[in-house]
Design a protein around this motif. Structure first.
Motif, short mmCIF file in Angstrom:
data_model
loop_
_atom_site.label_atom_id
_atom_site.label_comp_id
_atom_site.label_asym_id
_atom_site.label_seq_id
_atom_site.Cartn_x
_atom_site.Cartn_y
_atom_site.Cartn_z
N UNK A 200 0.86 -1.18 0.00
CA UNK A 200 0.00 0.00 0.00
C UNK A 200 0.89 1.24 0.00
N UNK A 201 0.60 2.15 -0.92
CA UNK A 201 1.35 3.40 -1.00
C UNK A 201 0.58 4.46 -0.22
N UNK A 202 1.10 4.83 0.94
CA UNK A 202 0.46 5.87 1.76
C UNK A 202 0.97 7.23 1.34
N UNK A 203 0.05 8.08 0.93
CA UNK A 203 0.41 9.44 0.54
C UNK A 203 -0.51 10.41 1.25
N UNK A 204 0.08 11.39 1.89
CA UNK A 204 -0.66 12.38 2.65
C UNK A 204 -0.70 13.68 1.84
N UNK A 205 -1.71 13.84 1.00
CA UNK A 205 -1.81 15.03 0.15
C UNK A 205 -2.73 16.07 0.79
N UNK A 206 -2.45 17.33 0.50
CA UNK A 206 -3.26 18.42 1.04
C UNK A 206 -3.28 19.57 0.04
N UNK A 207 -4.27 20.43 0.18
CA UNK A 207 -4.43 21.54 -0.75
C UNK A 207 -4.72 22.81 0.04
#
Length: 187
Positions: free
Chosen positions: A87-94
């Motif tokens: 699983x590729x955990x990515x913490x994206x935000x805008x």
């Protein structure tokens, strides 16, 4: 007539309405939001007379690209084994508070093996001793953020698994018998 500026007055207009809290500030940065329009209007005083107000051009605040922290690969069983789901955990935000979706690319030994919106890589897409990397690209509906790669994850050895039930076999005392386990396990 070469008089020195004694005073100045700066007005800030957000979407054509003056924001009096910003009066006489020379710059504004912390309250900017996507699609706002801003105009600065300024005049100066030379000790005798005030100039007229001069307006800046209109500045429309554009969309900011989404951002993310470095993605990380985790193994479904914490063993990084061939039989694991990765699983590729990515913490994206805008900063504009837009909804963000993430596009993933999976690499095996630096060659792409999968791309799409699924952040998981199922068993069967990799083998023991291969290096796996995931790349995550955030998208806010208007613009992509910068792609970032995870650290490399080395696939470890999987334990053999039982694929068929072991047969019950009668065994008489003093007699030789054979049990074949070859077809019961898979590695």
């Amino acid at each position: 007539d070469n008089d020195i500026e004694n005073q100045r007055e700066i007005l800030w207009f957000e979407n054509n309405t003056e924001n009096s809290l910003l009066r006489n500030l020379s710059s504004v940065s912390t309250i900017l939001r996507k699609n706002q329009t801003w105009v600065a209007s300024a005049r100066v005083f030379d000790g005798k007379n005030w100039s007229i107000f001069y307006n800046s051009t209109t500045l429309k605040i554009s969309n900011s690209a989404p951002a993310q922290n470095k993605p990380a690969i985790v193994s479904s069983d914490d063993k990084n084994a061939r039989s694991s789901t990765l699983i590729c955990n990515s913490d994206a935000f805008d900063i504009d508070k837009d909804n963000v979706s993430i596009f993933f690319k999976w690499y095996r030994n630096n060659k792409i093996i999968f791309s799409g919106i699924d952040g998981s890589l199922k068993p069967g897409n990799f083998s023991k001793n291969e290096d796996i990397i995931c790349e995550a690209v955030p998208f806010d509906g208007d613009v992509n953020g910068s792609p970032l790669n995870s650290s490399s994850l080395k696939i470890l050895n999987s334990v053999p698994i039982l694929v068929t039930r072991l047969e019950d076999k009668p065994w008489s005392q003093g007699k030789n018998n054979t049990i074949n386990l070859i077809n019961s396990f898979m590695d």
